[in-house]
Design a protein around this motif. Structure first.
Motif: not given
Length: 197
Positions: A60, A92, A96, A99, A168, A172-175, A177
């Motif tokens: 993460k 990816n 999903a 990105n 980090d 937002d770095q959700n893409q 996941q």
């Protein structure tokens, strides 16, 4: 046949006869020696231990891993440079959306040290930027008189420490996941300039 022609022919015949007689009786001393040479090319043989430097699962933003690996010169020639070529692919997560950014821009790599050359950080950048660079992994940029010069001598090795970090960026770095990044590093050994042998 005219007198002039007969006289000329007689003189030429006599000269030829004298040349043959003189050539046949000429003697001299002689000797000979034979030499041989061999040209055997040396070898460049670069190896890495281990060949899998790092595998990180379930990372993460903010996670990092530090690993040590070795570059070995098992050849007969000194290596002047070891050029690092970087290539990676991002996979990816199935289902999903694509990105909008490159995952490699968020993975920072730091060559913390080359334990055989220096103690400072050698190089620090993202995997994305490292693709367009070709750093020398065995260079000694800050060489002191008592330190080892750059390169990798035949029969020696360099120990390197590398850190990989999923940066980090407080955004937002959700893409990313479920994504994975497969990294391939190629270390290219290059010989030095020719020298008198």
């Amino acid at each position: 046949m005219g007198l002039k022609k007969a006289l000329s022919l007689g003189i030429m015949t006599a000269a030829l006869g004298l040349a043959l007689i003189g050539g046949g009786t000429f003697a001299y001393f002689s000797d000979a020696v034979e030499t041989t040479s061999t040209f055997a090319a040396g070898t460049l043989d670069l190896n890495a231990e281990p060949t899998t430097i790092i595998n990180l699962d379930n990372i993460k933003p903010g996670d990092f891993g530090i690993r040590t690996f070795k570059l070995l010169n098992k050849g007969t020639l000194d290596i002047e440079k070891v050029i690092l070529h970087t290539n990676y692919s991002v996979i990816n997560q199935v289902g999903a959306p694509e990105n909008t950014d490159d995952f490699g821009k968020h993975i920072k790599v730091s060559f913390l040290t080359n334990l055989d050359k220096q103690e400072d950080v050698i190089y620090e950048t993202t995997l994305y930027d490292l693709q367009s660079l070709a750093p020398d992994a065995v260079e000694n940029k800050w060489q002191e008189w008592f330190e080892e010069r750059g390169g990798l001598k035949a029969g020696t090795s360099d120990n390197l420490i590398v850190k990989f970090e999923f940066v980090d960026n407080d955004e937002d770095q959700n893409q990313f996941q479920g994504d994975s990044l497969q990294l391939k590093w190629t270390f290219e050994a290059r010989q030095g300039a020719g020298a008198a042998k």
